[in-house]
Scaffold this motif. Structure first.
Motif, PDB file in Angstrom:
ATOM      1  N   GLU A   1     -54.470 -13.547 -15.831  1.00  0.00           N
ATOM      2  CA  GLU A   1     -55.568 -14.466 -15.526  1.00  0.00           C
ATOM      3  C   GLU A   1     -55.605 -14.679 -14.026  1.00  0.00           C
ATOM      4  OE1 GLU A   1     -55.741 -16.971 -19.717  1.00  0.00           O
ATOM      5  OE2 GLU A   1     -55.195 -18.039 -17.887  1.00  0.00           O
TER       6      GLU A   1
ATOM      7  N   PHE B   1     -59.778 -22.299 -13.886  1.00  0.00           N
ATOM      8  CA  PHE B   1     -60.944 -22.682 -14.666  1.00  0.00           C
ATOM      9  C   PHE B   1     -61.933 -23.440 -13.773  1.00  0.00           C
ATOM     10  CE2 PHE B   1     -63.433 -25.611 -17.144  1.00  0.00           C
ATOM     11  CZ  PHE B   1     -63.908 -24.817 -18.150  1.00  0.00           C
TER      12      PHE B   1
ATOM     13  N   THR C   1     -62.360 -18.240 -13.825  1.00  0.00           N
ATOM     14  CA  THR C   1     -61.241 -17.425 -14.285  1.00  0.00           C
ATOM     15  C   THR C   1     -61.711 -16.019 -14.615  1.00  0.00           C
ATOM     16  OG1 THR C   1     -60.638 -19.429 -15.470  1.00  0.00           O
ATOM     17  CG2 THR C   1     -59.264 -17.482 -15.849  1.00  0.00           C
TER      18      THR C   1
ATOM     19  N   THR D   1     -60.323 -12.768 -16.686  1.00  0.00           N
ATOM     20  CA  THR D   1     -59.285 -12.249 -17.565  1.00  0.00           C
ATOM     21  C   THR D   1     -59.220 -10.747 -17.301  1.00  0.00           C
ATOM     22  OG1 THR D   1     -59.811 -13.921 -19.198  1.00  0.00           O
ATOM     23  CG2 THR D   1     -58.533 -12.037 -19.961  1.00  0.00           C
TER      24      THR D   1
ATOM     25  N   HIS E   1     -57.486  -7.201 -18.005  1.00  0.00           N
ATOM     26  CA  HIS E   1     -56.596  -6.384 -18.816  1.00  0.00           C
ATOM     27  C   HIS E   1     -56.172  -5.195 -17.977  1.00  0.00           C
ATOM     28  CE1 HIS E   1     -57.355  -8.837 -22.258  1.00  0.00           C
ATOM     29  NE2 HIS E   1     -58.654  -8.682 -22.120  1.00  0.00           N
TER      30      HIS E   1
ATOM     31  N   ARG F   1     -62.632  -4.461 -10.423  1.00  0.00           N
ATOM     32  CA  ARG F   1     -63.766  -5.171 -11.013  1.00  0.00           C
ATOM     33  C   ARG F   1     -64.938  -5.188 -10.030  1.00  0.00           C
ATOM     34  NH1 ARG F   1     -62.258  -9.168 -15.143  1.00  0.00           N
ATOM     35  NH2 ARG F   1     -61.556  -7.760 -16.759  1.00  0.00           N
TER      36      ARG F   1
ATOM     37  N   LYS G   1     -50.548 -13.293 -18.505  1.00  0.00           N
ATOM     38  CA  LYS G   1     -50.653 -13.964 -19.801  1.00  0.00           C
ATOM     39  C   LYS G   1     -49.979 -13.166 -20.891  1.00  0.00           C
ATOM     40  CE  LYS G   1     -51.670 -17.326 -18.506  1.00  0.00           C
ATOM     41  NZ  LYS G   1     -50.981 -18.594 -18.639  1.00  0.00           N
TER      42      LYS G   1
ATOM     43  N   ARG H   1     -62.443 -17.233 -22.742  1.00  0.00           N
ATOM     44  CA  ARG H   1     -62.724 -15.908 -22.208  1.00  0.00           C
ATOM     45  C   ARG H   1     -61.696 -14.921 -22.745  1.00  0.00           C
ATOM     46  NH1 ARG H   1     -64.792 -14.386 -16.209  1.00  0.00           N
ATOM     47  NH2 ARG H   1     -65.393 -12.290 -16.784  1.00  0.00           N
TER      48      ARG H   1
ATOM     49  N   ALA I   1     -63.948 -10.602 -21.348  1.00  0.00           N
ATOM     50  CA  ALA I   1     -63.091 -10.338 -20.199  1.00  0.00           C
ATOM     51  C   ALA I   1     -63.876  -9.617 -19.111  1.00  0.00           C
ATOM     52  CB  ALA I   1     -61.887  -9.505 -20.622  1.00  0.00           C
TER      53      ALA I   1
ATOM     54  N   TRP J   1     -68.876 -15.754 -16.778  1.00  0.00           N
ATOM     55  CA  TRP J   1     -68.422 -16.451 -17.992  1.00  0.00           C
ATOM     56  C   TRP J   1     -68.929 -17.880 -17.925  1.00  0.00           C
ATOM     57  CZ3 TRP J   1     -63.349 -19.473 -18.180  1.00  0.00           C
ATOM     58  CH2 TRP J   1     -63.172 -20.044 -19.449  1.00  0.00           C
TER      59      TRP J   1
ATOM     60  N   PRO K   1     -68.416 -21.162 -19.755  1.00  0.00           N
ATOM     61  CA  PRO K   1     -67.714 -21.902 -20.799  1.00  0.00           C
ATOM     62  C   PRO K   1     -68.607 -22.987 -21.397  1.00  0.00           C
ATOM     63  CG  PRO K   1     -66.650 -22.201 -18.636  1.00  0.00           C
ATOM     64  CD  PRO K   1     -67.875 -21.396 -18.404  1.00  0.00           C
TER      65      PRO K   1
ATOM     66  N   MET L   1     -53.260 -21.686 -27.235  1.00  0.00           N
ATOM     67  CA  MET L   1     -53.662 -21.517 -25.853  1.00  0.00           C
ATOM     68  C   MET L   1     -54.378 -22.795 -25.404  1.00  0.00           C
ATOM     69  SD  MET L   1     -52.522 -18.426 -25.569  1.00  0.00           S
ATOM     70  CE  MET L   1     -53.130 -17.767 -24.034  1.00  0.00           C
TER      71      MET L   1
ATOM     72  N   ARG M   1     -49.119 -22.112 -24.857  1.00  0.00           N
ATOM     73  CA  ARG M   1     -49.246 -21.203 -23.716  1.00  0.00           C
ATOM     74  C   ARG M   1     -50.411 -21.699 -22.873  1.00  0.00           C
ATOM     75  NH1 ARG M   1     -45.800 -19.070 -21.932  1.00  0.00           N
ATOM     76  NH2 ARG M   1     -45.137 -17.387 -23.290  1.00  0.00           N
ATOM     77  N   TYR M   2     -50.145 -21.890 -21.589  1.00  0.00           N
ATOM     78  CA  TYR M   2     -51.225 -22.322 -20.692  1.00  0.00           C
ATOM     79  C   TYR M   2     -52.227 -21.187 -20.511  1.00  0.00           C
ATOM     80  CZ  TYR M   2     -48.341 -26.298 -19.015  1.00  0.00           C
ATOM     81  OH  TYR M   2     -47.595 -27.431 -18.898  1.00  0.00           O
ATOM     82  N   SER M   3     -53.479 -21.573 -20.360  1.00  0.00           N
ATOM     83  CA  SER M   3     -54.498 -20.568 -20.056  1.00  0.00           C
ATOM     84  C   SER M   3     -55.628 -21.191 -19.267  1.00  0.00           C
ATOM     85  CB  SER M   3     -55.056 -19.963 -21.346  1.00  0.00           C
ATOM     86  OG  SER M   3     -56.197 -19.189 -21.045  1.00  0.00           O
ATOM     87  N   GLU M   4     -55.990 -20.510 -18.199  1.00  0.00           N
ATOM     88  CA  GLU M   4     -57.135 -20.966 -17.387  1.00  0.00           C
ATOM     89  C   GLU M   4     -58.436 -20.436 -17.960  1.00  0.00           C
ATOM     90  OE1 GLU M   4     -57.148 -23.028 -14.916  1.00  0.00           O
ATOM     91  OE2 GLU M   4     -55.031 -23.161 -14.350  1.00  0.00           O
ATOM     92  N   ALA M   5     -58.336 -19.643 -19.020  1.00  0.00           N
ATOM     93  CA  ALA M   5     -59.539 -19.024 -19.568  1.00  0.00           C
ATOM     94  C   ALA M   5     -60.039 -19.769 -20.796  1.00  0.00           C
ATOM     95  CB  ALA M   5     -59.261 -17.558 -19.901  1.00  0.00           C
ATOM     96  N   VAL M   6     -59.771 -21.060 -20.818  1.00  0.00           N
ATOM     97  CA  VAL M   6     -60.295 -21.857 -21.927  1.00  0.00           C
ATOM     98  C   VAL M   6     -60.797 -23.189 -21.381  1.00  0.00           C
ATOM     99  CG1 VAL M   6     -57.940 -22.619 -22.493  1.00  0.00           C
ATOM    100  CG2 VAL M   6     -59.767 -22.938 -24.153  1.00  0.00           C
ATOM    101  N   GLU M   7     -61.922 -23.576 -21.915  1.00  0.00           N
ATOM    102  CA  GLU M   7     -62.559 -24.840 -21.558  1.00  0.00           C
ATOM    103  C   GLU M   7     -61.569 -25.965 -21.920  1.00  0.00           C
ATOM    104  OE1 GLU M   7     -64.606 -28.247 -22.708  1.00  0.00           O
ATOM    105  OE2 GLU M   7     -64.213 -26.872 -24.369  1.00  0.00           O
ATOM    106  N   PRO M   8     -61.384 -26.967 -21.038  1.00  0.00           N
ATOM    107  CA  PRO M   8     -60.317 -27.957 -21.250  1.00  0.00           C
ATOM    108  C   PRO M   8     -60.431 -28.759 -22.543  1.00  0.00           C
ATOM    109  CG  PRO M   8     -61.231 -28.130 -19.034  1.00  0.00           C
ATOM    110  CD  PRO M   8     -62.071 -27.143 -19.749  1.00  0.00           C
TER     111      PRO M   8
END
Ligand SMILES: Nc1nc2c(c(=O)[nH]1)N[C@H]1C(S)=C(S)[C@@H](COP(=O)(O)OP(=O)(O)OC[C@H]3O[C@@H](n4cnc5c(=O)[nH]c(N)nc54)[C@H](O)[C@@H]3O)O[C@H]1N2
Ligand SMILES: Nc1nc2c(c(=O)[nH]1)N[C@H]1C(S)=C(S)[C@@H](COP(=O)(O)OP(=O)(O)OC[C@H]3O[C@@H](n4cnc5c(=O)[nH]c(N)nc54)[C@H](O)[C@@H]3O)O[C@H]1N2
Ligand code: SF4
Ligand code: SF4
Ligand code: SF4
Ligand code: SF4
Ligand code: SF4
Ligand SMILES: [Mo]
Lengths: 242, 313, 973
Positions: free
Chosen positions: A57, A61, A64, A66, A68, A202, B225, C218, C223, C228, C230, C826, C857-864
């Motif tokens: 990542e 937010f 962000t 993502t 791969h 990207r 991640k 995301r 990806a 994106w 959110p 997440m 697991r922390y993730s910056e790709a998810v709305e809080p």
């Protein structure tokens, strides 16, 4: 001189792992096999894979990305893993630059893995030999296969066509062109290993809207006796001096 | 890195053997203790046997490192490029040298100085080869330094001299005890300095590779991640020790104590008290310390490949 | 030391082995790619995508590439199994029986039920693709209690779009990325058309297309999105309405398209005093086009300023304005109503609901509107519309959308998806290049012709139903209810609780059957669904219900669900509860069809169907369920499977497929290719005895290319309609007008308001039906949210499909399970840190229905405001023949424990399915949760845990500590 390699387009890789398991199935029953799995049905299953897809990542937010990131042996032009090998089991093929391990010669000392900054080699715990991506040498050189199929298994599998394969020394090849046009780069250039595999970054496609585009003489509302309710918010073309 | 016990034993055992041999040869040519050749010979023969024993054990340990020990003979092939290959050649040659040297002394064949000289070359070659196995891996920045080589030599000499001291005491060569102990103390002190220097150097190391260069994305905030698999792999087993920073620190202090000041103390006390037991204890402590030192040497090394294997999910 | 020879990477392995390559169709998922299976000494050596297959064109995914590990999985069932007498359901104690005994048992039981009360036999099927056959079986048996996974999967997606544009995403249509310039993907992770989607997305991006993803998370395809966006779950309706608001306000809609191809210009009765209020005004003297769906509407002609017949020559309907009919009735074009409806739905209004900045919403609307208008595609393809007008070109507005369960799996999904369809229609992107494209057999009528049975009288002993068990209600009179307005189906489908439940409500079958509401059943047959685990909500309770017995009365001690039959290929969580297990084959071991009568794999340019041909022999006693169905149908002497003299018509499944026709002489069967006596006909024709061989020779796939002039604008394309009618894809050829305004929904609302003769909702449901059956799109908070203290449960919890796993069924796959061995919750770091939860730490997630312990697991790709996890990675201990300490059960968890299958209906204490009030779509993604740190000293293990189930007889009992698969050397080296 030919240097075969993969070019991986991070702009379209969706992280599906197709390249991971197609690689496994081709190679486990092939000349590089068999690729062992430990605890295949128990706790902490693990095994030998030549190719892994990782996920990163980037940013915070809501900005962000993502990303791969598939990684297998990069078939370095100056592969540090080769000269350190005491047996000569690790070698780089002169004819096409593929870096291979001869499993009959390998003593399983693992020294070569220390010399690979990319973590691209995996010790097969059952066969006790060093393994790694062979660039599907047994496919790409197999003249019994029809020409379009003389490509690595992962390349043929990749649903997003994110894996290009070819000779990076031939400026006319798809891979060389992609590298040139799309800013292809190498991993950890600081070590001077000159990986043959490249990655394409990207790219972001954006759309520019001009306020005039929102207000048009042929606005359909007019046919129904209305005017667009338009609020001027952003600068238009005329706001920029050229 | 995950410390590999086979390699820890190999390097510490042959290091001590090399140190011991160098001591013996120095004794022979320098006239330490002012002993006649005849007086020296039985001691040199026996002590060389001990050195041979240590190298033998080291060699044995090294086999445990191999996936295919039955093919070990192949590993001499790439002496042109591989320090490991060179070590593989140097070690048996050194052992052969030891054997001949020991036999020459034991059987009174003569020409020991010449044989010894050749063996010294082999011994030094082995030191260089062993040290360079580690120092030449430029990705392991903690190792990629001349200090690695210097440390291997000095630590080998220090432990070899300590061993020699106790052998001298144990085999009744009391006139050699003091010069040996002094030399051991000097080597230990020197090694203390160079090993500390490498610790200081490593503490200040800036990793050459970053997550940014590893995946080629320029952004200050990148977090892995998923490494792509969850149950571990060779890459996570070989290159991660999985121990806490706390444990690492303990091991570091332990070896700093056991390899340097304690042996110095032990040598002083052992010599002044003329106690073989104390000298044995000194060697054992120093050797154990070296095991810890070598363990730490591995554990401290942070391979750039680790950037790729950080998170499961 | 290994004694086995090791090979240099250039030496040929097993040089003298026999090798063979066979084509078939993958079924590691529902995408159904063509594959080539390479065998070495009879073992599967390599599975690759078939380059000559239209669907995947040679590519293959992670699952497809792991087919070997599915084929040789130790979790495979190999014997019919009967629960050990005296053992409890769920314990997984079985004894082997022979197929003959199994068939005899089923025959006797089902024969009795069929002769007495066929409803007491219920057949529900999961993520299979043989609804054409299983549906036929149920219908012939005479039970209405049949459905597949659609109700818990995505019926909102089907119904929301089909009731609006006559087609849908899911497996029925999709985005034309080859020509699109802007692509907006909403609420999709990794869905059915997954390989083609990846291929197309990559081409699209390389071609400079702009890809926007709207999703709280995301992952998946998102990806690689250029942007994106959110969004808070369950709020997309508000977003679409605001986009529509902005497009109308600025005139950024395709007026020509709306006027001619949608009902935007049709006049709606606005006479409040009339019972016909809100219905379209009809012109009695006009051509009704189709008596089943009279189309004699009015337009208000802009040129002559008067009401005219719709599509009158030379007329152009006013889309906006208020008009009076000659008889004085107030009338407005449907579009006017839409305009009024969306007026208050400003981007600022939507910002508060969705969490998307108003400026972003506005910009998005502008991007869509301007791209559609200014980057038009004109293809030089002449075609004629259903009203006889010749068009010289086909126009495309290159804005494409795709959406899936992110919209569907909410209880407001139907209206949200209708809003999306209307948005797409406003942009003029329906069945046009660069926009949405149908796939045969779509477009279908709005709604399609099949209707559910109409009342209890439709179910009669020893008699087939007179129609399909499932269908598409058009008016309240189509509901499947009794005189009191109460449900007749066990899942309460097509009742007033969920009137348009076109795919049934499989998610409620077990609860309803357990409670005996609306009635108890006798035999429940579950095929290919893991209903004791991931396709069920409230999993812990449902597992209890499966094992629950009557405590008193004459049935004391008997199971509440008396007989449970499960057909599966693996030891799932569900098989442990079965009384009788039927071991199925794998996809590599059976004949199978992907039929036009079900959901085929059609392409935009024409129908495509395909087959599976066995490439290896069945393991043990495994028998294809296809054969089981044909065998049972023959034993039960179901009419379609039996000659008048009582003898069986078909030798088995392959014989059935070749010879079955939908009606005698119809020429329509399961397969559309190589029909006619010698295989010379397509789509329609007499049975061809060599049909299987011809499919086999042709990569197991049949692709019919329709000519370019029939490939676009199919809702209104006369040529296409005539062809479709001829080949039996459509019954009628009337145009499929887009329903901007839904008169059908208004019909239900009128019934609820008591303004309509015919079936009436029971009083306790009137308000509900009136509220949700709004003929215009609207947004409401999901039902669960309405019933939750959201201050206490502030977060939304959802799941995602991982690309490398299919539902619960890949944990037995040695390769795939290494990629997803267990799952984390997440969480946005800010959300987690507020609760003191560490990255990697143990935590609790709790809804008002239950709680689960898991790892964070922390993730910056998810709305809080959202937390998520991968779907169905967690397993119950021992299931899938994994060791009891496997990560799946110890560290993996299932979110389903937090989701209730029922919600309180109102304050009365009555319960109703936790589903969309219109379609009965399971509302998986509505659940609200809170999270907190697990206490010190709590076990580092997920909660809840279930008793370990041991391997069943016939399964591999000893698990290998290591495995090194090498085809041709025996399964294990
Ligand atoms: N590899 C793989 N492929 C599969 C499957 C599988 O198990 N594995 N399953 C198949 C099946 S049966 C199905 S039904 C399909 C489903 O295909 P998808 O619909 O793509 O699958 P989901 O994972 O349910 O994705 C839902 C997405 O919607 C998002 N979402 C949730 N709520 C909202 C919301 O309110 N608004 C928006 N905008 N987004 C939201 C979620 O974050 C998630 O990304 O996939 C099919 N394909
Ligand atoms: N929390 C949450 N739950 C969900 C969803 C979600 O998004 N979130 N998604 C829902 C959706 S959309 C769906 S479609 C369902 C899917 O749920 P299910 O249909 O229950 O899917 P699976 O769990 O894979 O179970 C399918 C069963 O089929 C078996 N099987 C596999 N191959 C064969 C075969 O060849 N023959 C036979 N007879 N059996 C076979 C497998 O072993 C497995 O037991 O899950 C639903 N559950
Ligand atoms: S990536 Fe590693 S293993 Fe591959 S050639 Fe380069 S150094 Fe060697
Ligand atoms: S493990 Fe094998 S390939 Fe690697 S260095 Fe040792 S002998 Fe060479
Ligand atoms: S080139 Fe071949 S060996 Fe290398 S990653 Fe791809 S499939 Fe695997
Ligand atoms: S197969 Fe292609 S898209 Fe999938 S992870 Fe590998 S490179 Fe990426
Ligand atoms: S997408 Fe589905 S059908 Fe296609 S290869 Fe993958 S698992 Fe098989
Ligand atoms: Mo689904």
């Amino acid at each position: 001189m030919t240097q075969l390699a993969l070019v991986i387009d991070l702009n379209v890789c969706v992280g599906c792992h197709a390249c991971v398991t197609s690689c496994k199935q081709w190679n486990t029953s092939g000349t590089a096999g068999s690729l062992t799995d430990l605890n295949p049905y128990g706790a902490d299953p693990n095994g030998t894979f030549f190719n892994r897809v990782q996920t990163f990542e980037v940013g915070e937010f809501p900005n962000t990305q993502t990303v791969h990131f598939p990684k297998s042996c990069l078939h370095c032009e100056d592969p540090p893993c080769v000269p350190v090998c005491p047996t000569g089991a690790s070698y780089k093929r002169a004819e096409d630059g593929i870096v291979l391990v001869d499993y009959d010669k390998c003593i399983g000392c693992k020294y070569c893995t220390w010399a690979c900054p990319y973590g691209a080699r995996e010790f097969d715990e059952e066969r006790k030999v060093m393994t790694k991506c062979t660039l599907c040498v047994d496919r790409v050189t197999d003249t019994k296969l029809p020409e379009p199929e003389r490509k690595p298994s992962c390349v043929l599998a990749c649903p997003a066509n994110a894996r290009l394969f070819g000779d990076v020394h031939d400026p006319e090849s798809v891979v060389s062109k992609a590298i040139a046009e799309r800013g292809g780069y190498q991993l950890m250039p600081e070590w001077g290993t000159r990986p043959s595999n490249h990655y394409l970054p990207r790219r972001k496609t954006e759309m520019r809207i001009h306020p005039e585009d929102l207000k048009r003489v042929d606005n359909p509302l007019k046919l129904d006796g209305k005017q667009p309710e338009y609020a001027h918010r952003e600068p238009g073309r005329e706001d920029f001096a050229t | 890195m995950q410390p590999a016990f086979s390699v820890i034993f190999l390097t510490t055992l042959i290091g001590a053997a090399q140190g011991l041999f160098l001591t013996l040869y120095a004794t022979e040519i320098s006239g330490w203790g002012a002993l006649s050749a005849a007086e020296l010979q039985p001691f040199l023969a026996k002590a060389t046997l001990v050195a041979l024993l240590f190298t033998g054990l080291g060699l044995l340990a090294s086999f445990f490192h191999l996936g295919h020990p039955e093919r070990a003979w192949r590993s001499a092939a790439m002496w042109r490029t591989s320090w490991l290959s060179r070590e593989v050649i140097a070690l048996p040659l050194f052992m052969a040298g030891l054997t001949v040297y020991g036999a020459a002394h034991g059987l009174g064949l003569g020409a020991t100085r010449w044989i010894g000289a050749v063996t010294v070359l082999l011994c030094l070659g082995l030191f260089v080869a062993t040290g360079m196995i580690y120092a030449s891996i430029r990705f392991l920045q903690e190792w990629a330094s001349p200090l690695t080589l210097v440390n291997y030599i000095l630590l080998g000499c220090a432990s070899g001299l300590t061993l020699a001291t106790l052998l001298a005491a144990g085999l009744g060569m009391s006139m050699l005890v003091t010069p040996y102990a002094l030399a051991a103390a000097v080597c230990t002190a020197l090694a203390w300095v160079t090993r500390s220097a490498s610790l200081l150097r490593n503490a200040r190391l800036k990793p050459k590779s970053t997550l940014q260069s590893a995946i080629g994305i320029k952004h200050p905030r990148i977090v892995q991640k998923s490494q792509g698999f969850m149950g571990g792999s060779f890459n996570t087993r070989e290159f991660f020790h999985g121990r806490t920073a706390q444990m690492l620190r303990s091991v570091k202090w332990a070896f700093l104590l056991m390899v340097f000041p304690l042996p110095l103390l032990g040598l002083a006390m052992g010599v002044s008290a003329a106690s073989t037991v104390l000298l044995i204890m000194t060697f054992v402590i120093q050797y154990m310390g070296l095991l810890a030192e070598r363990w730490f040497f591995f554990a401290q090394a942070n391979h750039p490949q680790n950037l790729y294997y950080q998170t499961i999910s | 030391m290994s004694a086995t020879p090791i090979h240099d990477p250039l030496s040929p392995p097993l040089a003298d082995a026999t090798v063979e390559t066979r084509t078939t169709t993958c079924y590691m998922c529902a995408c159904r790619c063509g594959i080539r299976v390479h065998l070495r000494n009879g073992e599967v050596r390599y599975i690759e995508g078939n380059p000559d297959h239209p669907l995947n064109q040679g590519v293959i995914c992670a699952k497809g590439s792991s087919g070997i590990m599915k084929q040789y999985s130790p979790a495979r069932l190999t014997k019919p199994l009967l629960r050990k007498p005296g053992s409890e359901r769920g314990d997984g104690q079985f004894e082997e029986i022979e197929w003959d005994a199994a068939f005899a048992m089923l025959e006797e039981r089902l024969k009795h039920l069929r002769a007495t009360d066929p409803k007491k036999f219920a057949l529900f099927t999961g993520r299979d693709q043989m609804q054409a056959l299983t549906g036929l079986f149920a219908r012939q048996f005479g039970t209405p209690n049949y459905a597949a996974h659609g109700g818990f999967c995505s019926v909102n997606m089907a119904a929301g779009m089909i009731y609006t544009i006559g087609g849908s995403f899911w497996e029925f249509g999709g985005p034309d990325l080859e020509r699109a310039k802007l692509f907006v993907m909403i609420g999709t992770a990794e869905d059915h058309h997954s390989n083609p989607m990846k291929r197309e997305l990559s081409k699209f991006k390389r071609g400079g297309g702009r890809f926007v993803s709207i999703n709280p998370v995301r992952t998946g395809y998102s990806a690689i999105a250029d942007e994106w966006i959110p969004i808070k779950p369950g709020t997309d309706g508000a977003l679409f309405l605001a986009l529509i608001h902005e497009l109308i306000k600025l005139g950024l809609y395709d007026r020509e398209f709306l006027a001619r191809y949608t009902n935007a210009g049709q006049l709606v009765n606005q006479d409040c005093s009339s019972d016909e209020f809100g219905m379209f005004l009809r012109k009695p003297d006009s051509d009704i086009a189709n008596p089943l769906r009279p189309a004699n509407f009015h337009w208000w002609d802009r040129h002559t300023d008067q009401a005219v017949a719709d599509h009158a020559e030379g007329a152009d309907p006013a889309l906006l304005g208020h008009f009076k009919m000659p008889d004085g009735t107030a009338a407005v074009p449907a579009f006017q109503l839409l305009e009024e409806r969306v007026k208050p739905y400003t981007p600022e209004w939507a910002e508060d609901i969705t969490g998307i900045p108003a400026d972003t919403i506005r910009r998005l609307a502008h991007e869509m509107g301007i791209t559609a208008r200014d980057q038009k595609i004109e293809l030089p393809i002449a075609w004629t519309d259903c009203w006889g007008k010749r068009h010289q070109t086909v126009t495309g507005n290159p804005v494409a959308f795709h959406a899936m369960r992110g919209l569907a799996a909410h209880s407001n999904g139907f209206q949200t998806i209708r809003s999306l369809s209307i948005l797409m229609s406003l942009l003029g992107t329906i069945d046009r290049p660069g926009g949405f494209r149908h796939k045969a057999p779509y477009p279908r009528a709005v709604p399609p012709n099949a209707r559910p049975p109409k009342g209890p009288q439709a179910v009669k002993p020893n008699t087939p139903l007179d129609g399909a068990p499932l269908g598409w209600p058009e008016s309240p009179d189509d509901l499947f209810v009794d005189d009191q307005g109460q449900p007749v189906r066990i899942d309460k489908g097509f009742s007033w609780e969920h009137p348009l439940s076109a795919h049934g409500l499989m998610q409620n079958v077990i609860t309803n059957a357990w409670r005996g509401d609306p009635y108890p059943i006798d035999t429940l047959l579950i095929f290919m669904a893991n209903m004791a685990w991931n396709s069920t909500m409230n999993t812990s309770e449902v597992r209890h219900m499966l094992n629950d017995k009557h405590v008193d009365g004459d049935k004391a001690g008997e199971y509440k669900i008396p007989f449970l039959v499960v057909c599966d290929a693996f030891q799932s969580e569900m098989t442990a509860f079965a009384d009788l297990i039927l071991p199925d084959t794998t996809y590599l071991e059976r004949h199978d069809t992907m039929s036009m009568l079900d959901r085929p794999i059609s392409e935009f340019d024409g129908p495509v169907d395909s087959v599976r041909i066995p490439v290896v022999a069945p393991k043990g006693q495994c028998k294809p369920f296809q054969e089981v169905v044909v065998e049972l149908a023959s034993r039960l002497k179901l009419p379609a499977f039996t000659h008048p003299d009582g003898t069986r018509k078909f030798k088995g499944y392959t014989d059935f497929i070749v010879n079955y026709e939908t009606a005698p002489g119809s020429g329509i069967g399961f397969l559309a290719g190589w029909r006619g006596k010698g295989g010379e006909k397509s789509m329609r024709g007499e049975p061809n005895p060599k049909q299987w061989e011809m499919y086999e020779k042709n990569n197991c796939v049949f692709h019919y290319h329709i000519p370019p002039e029939h490939q676009y604008m199919r809702n209104w394309n006369l040529g296409y309609m005539e062809w479709a009618q001829k080949v039996g894809i459509r019954r009628d050829k009337d145009p499929v007008i887009i329903h901007i305004y839904s008169e059908f929904l208004q019909g239900f609302r009128r019934a609820a308001q008591g303004k309509r003769v015919g079936k009436q909702p029971p009083d306790n449901l009137r308000k509900r039906v009136e509220t949700y059956f709004d003929p215009l799109p609207f947004h409401y908070a999901p039902l669960e949210e309405q019933a939750t203290d959201i201050a206490k449960y502030p977060l939304n919890a959802i799941t995602q499909r991982p690309m490398a796993m299919y539902h619960s069924w890949d944990s037995q796959n040695a390769w795939l399970r290494q990629i997803h061995t267990h799952n984390y919750l997440m969480v946005n770091p800010k959300t987690a840190q507020a609760q003191g939860i560490a990255d990697g730490g143990w935590m609790w997630v709790e809804s008002q229905w239950g709680k689960v312990r898991c790892m964070c697991r922390y993730s910056e790709a998810v709305e809080p405001g959202t937390v998520w996890t991968w779907n169905a990675i967690g397993k119950s201990s021992g299931a899938w023949n994994l060791t009891p300490d496997a990560n799946e059960s110890q560290r993996g968890f299932l979110l389903n424990h937090l989701i209730s299958e029922e919600l309180p209906l109102n304050s009365s204490g009555a319960k109703v399915s936790n589903s969309d009030p219109i379609t009965g779509q399971a509302a998986w993604y509505d659940v609200r949760v809170r999270i907190y740190k697990a206490a010190e000293g709590e076990p580092e293990q997920t909660f809840p845990q279930f008793k370990t189930v041991s391997a069943a007889p016939g399964m591999q009992q000893m698990l290998p500590r290591w495995q090194a698969y090498f085809a041709g050397k025996g399964a294990k080296k």
